[in-house]
Write a protein that holds these residues in place. Structure first.
Motif: not given
Length: 204
Positions: A33-38, A40-47, A76-81, A88-91
């Motif tokens: 549930y969280l991965a695509p949210v994160m 997208q948020a990271g990708y949007t900031k990079f773009v 972005f990296a957090g979404g992948i992880l 998981t706990r670290l990210v």
């Protein structure tokens, strides 16, 4: 009465026993549930890096360019992880910090609600004021457009952009911080099982 209580307790223990082998599924769902949210948020900031850095600066964030890079990388990296269930706990820690900053520094002044729902008991003055504006927008849409077509994908509303989503994401991350990636459903679990005998750490 005591016999009944013992029977209920016994049944409950059996239910918990049945649930234990699949207790990794809820963390899996939370991660997916969280991965695509994160992501997208990271990708949007990079773009839109320059625009986001300018916005961060206008909000008073220190070192806006570095802040945008670190937040975008964490998301972005957090979404992948999170998809992989690795570290998981670290990210969750930087993502939780990002969600708290977003909730209180960015969305806090808008109140709680994401949408301007005037019927909610959480509606603040900003949301209440939006109701008259929504009615005026609907009137204009009916007079100058095909109202049925314009609302065929959903009713018209005004975005309040409150804290609701950021706090919701924070709570999901908080749960994952305590549960980890999930039994059988994460790389953390399988790598942990592989590493424990090698480093002499006892299993759970």
């Amino acid at each position: 009465m005591a016999h009944l209580a013992q029977k209920i307790a016994s049944i409950w223990c059996q239910v918990l026993g049945y649930l234990k082998p699949v207790d990794g599924i809820p963390p899996l769902f939370a991660r997916l549930y969280l991965a695509p949210v994160m992501l997208q948020a990271g990708y949007t900031k990079f773009v839109g890096f320059d625009n986001t850095a300018s916005w961060f600066e206008s909000m008073g964030f220190p070192l806006p360019v570095l802040s945008v890079f670190l937040v975008a990388l964490a998301e972005f990296a957090g979404g992948i992880l999170l998809v992989l269930g690795w570290l998981t706990r670290l990210v969750c820690i930087p993502l939780m910090i990002a969600m708290l900053v977003a909730a209180f520094a960015v969305h806090g002044e808008n109140g709680w609600l994401t949408l301007s729902d005037g019927n909610s008991w959480l509606a603040n003055e900003r949301v209440i004021e939006a109701q008259e504006k929504k009615q005026e927008i609907r009137r204009i849409m009916r007079e100058h457009g095909d109202y049925r077509w314009l609302t065929s994908s959903g009713s018209m509303t005004i975005l309040n952009n409150g804290m609701q989503l950021a706090i919701t994401y924070f709570l999901f991350l908080l749960v994952l911080l305590f549960t980890g990636g999930g039994r059988y459903t994460s790389l953390d679990y399988w790598l942990g099982n592989w590493l424990r005998p090698k480093v002499g750490v006892p299993s759970d």
